[in-house]
Scaffold this active site. Structure first.
Site, PDB file in Angstrom:
ATOM      1  N   CYS A 297      -3.753  -6.030  -3.876  1.00 49.09           N
ATOM      2  CA  CYS A 297      -3.605  -5.463  -5.221  1.00 49.09           C
ATOM      3  C   CYS A 297      -2.130  -5.281  -5.572  1.00 49.09           C
ATOM      4  O   CYS A 297      -1.499  -4.302  -5.168  1.00 49.09           O
ATOM      5  CB  CYS A 297      -4.330  -4.124  -5.305  1.00 49.09           C
TER       6      CYS A 297
ATOM      7  N   CYS B 188      -1.343  -2.129  -7.585  1.00 49.87           N
ATOM      8  CA  CYS B 188      -1.304  -0.881  -6.800  1.00 49.87           C
ATOM      9  C   CYS B 188      -0.034  -0.801  -5.953  1.00 49.87           C
ATOM     10  O   CYS B 188       0.555   0.264  -5.822  1.00 49.87           O
ATOM     11  CB  CYS B 188      -2.495  -0.797  -5.844  1.00 49.87           C
ATOM     12  N   ASP B 189       0.361  -1.910  -5.350  1.00 49.80           N
ATOM     13  CA  ASP B 189       1.368  -1.845  -4.281  1.00 49.80           C
ATOM     14  C   ASP B 189       2.688  -2.542  -4.604  1.00 49.80           C
ATOM     15  O   ASP B 189       3.642  -2.413  -3.827  1.00 49.80           O
ATOM     16  CB  ASP B 189       0.791  -2.473  -2.996  1.00 49.80           C
TER      17      ASP B 189
END
Ligand code: NAP
Length: 305
Positions: A133, A136-137
């Site tokens: 992701c 997200c990261d």
């Protein structure tokens, strides 16, 4: 109390079914699983969902759909289904939080999860530089050198997003032709921070406690090489989430639920929508459409009881 309709999953398919069911006065119960939105929250921006000419983030879209469903009386529970019994009537649904529900009809919208590479280092280093992701990261890789694996739309779109943070993105693909849409290919090829590594697969993800490099193998020459990267984002497709239903519903050889043209599974009263059965289109808008179709059929089924 027996529910009219339980919807399992809260991606575009489940949420769209929830909007329709709530407007149909069914007061549906939606068991959302761990996160609202499903795969759309793994992507930064949707540019092709109709009605949002400037694009919209996956999370925002999911929240708008939730609001719309709740406005008409849908109930969303952040709980995961652990077991279903489709042999009894009403159907039984058990959850991680220890609840047992019964329902006259079910819509399964459990979607699909990222496919893993299944190479040494992947499990151990997930969350320590291995990610599925970018939204997200990506932030953790500011000014760092990273790799993206895959040649589809996801790999292109997320590589482009990651160039906001990373100093360099190695895009590793097992062939010398991309599967992605031309518009995404063109953008990726034009981005100076992206370097394509063709005909190559990842054999190992190396690092002590965090990702430090990848061992690659050239598919044509079999030559191995190592590249130093601090992160690797894997976009090699998805696997449908159907384990819960194995042995009860018809599932094809690749794990997708079998449905007819009206979203009906082999058990009357159990419908499916979205990427849990759709191996072809896999678009948020298509899943939302399937959710609406499944709900309309579920309403007809309930009326016939
Ligand atoms: P995908 O289209 O299935 O592509 C997966 C990629 O991973 C392919 O390039 C495949 O290589 C490669 N691959 C598969 N297994 C591999 C392995 N074990 N090792 C190395 N490479 C491997 O998946 P996706 O890109 O996630 O897209 C999924 C669906 O979502 C598609 O229908 C796509 O159109 C849609 N989507 C749309 C958008 C958009 O409209 N903007 C954005 C994201 C996703 P090969 O090419 O050699 O098979």
């Amino acid at each position: 109390m027996t529910e009219n309709l339980i919807i399992i999953g809260a991606g575009p398919a489940g949420l769209s079914a929830a909007i329709y069911a709530a407007r149909g006065n069914l007061a549906p119960l939606v068991l959302t699983g761990q996160s609202l939105g499903g795969q759309i929250v793994l992507t930064n921006e949707l540019e092709n969902f109709p009605g949002f000419p400037e694009g919209i983030t996956g999370l925002e879209l999911a929240q708008l759909m939730q609001k719309q469903a709740e406005r008409f009386g849908a109930r969303l529970e952040a709980d995961s289904v652990t077991r279903v019994d489709l042999q009894t009537r009403p159907f039984r649904v058990e959850t991680q939080n220890g609840a047992t529900y019964t329902a006259r009809a079910l819509i399964i919208a459990t979607g699909a999860s990222p496919r893993r590479l299944n190479v040494p280092g992947e499990n151990e280093l997930t969350g320590r530089g291995v990610s599925y992701c970018a939204t997200c990261d990506g932030f953790f890789f500011r000014n760092k050198e990273i790799a993206v694996v895959g040649g589809g739309d996801s790999a292109m779109q997320e590589s482009l997003f990651l160039t906001r943070f990373a100093s360099k993105v190695h895009l590793i693909h097992r062939r010398d032709q991309l599967r992605a849409q031309p518009i995404l290919q063109d953008r990726a090829r034009a981005e100076p921070k992206i370097t394509f590594v063709w005909n190559s697969v990842v054999k190992e993800i190396r690092g002590a406690g965090k990702v430090e490099g990848l061992v690659l193998e050239n598919m044509q020459t079999r030559a191995r090489s190592e590249i130093p990267v601090q992160g690797v984002f894997i976009y090699v497709g998805y696997i449908p989430n159907t384990e819960l239903f194995r042995g009860q519903l018809e599932i094809d050889e690749e794990g997708y639920l079998k449905v007819d043209a009206r979203q009906r599974t082999n058990i009357p009263g159990v419908f499916a929508a979205g990427e849990v059965h759709d191996r072809v289109f896999r678009q948020a808008i298509v899943s939302a459409g399937y959710g609406a179709m499944a709900e309309i059929e579920a309403e007809r089924y309930l009326a016939s009881l």
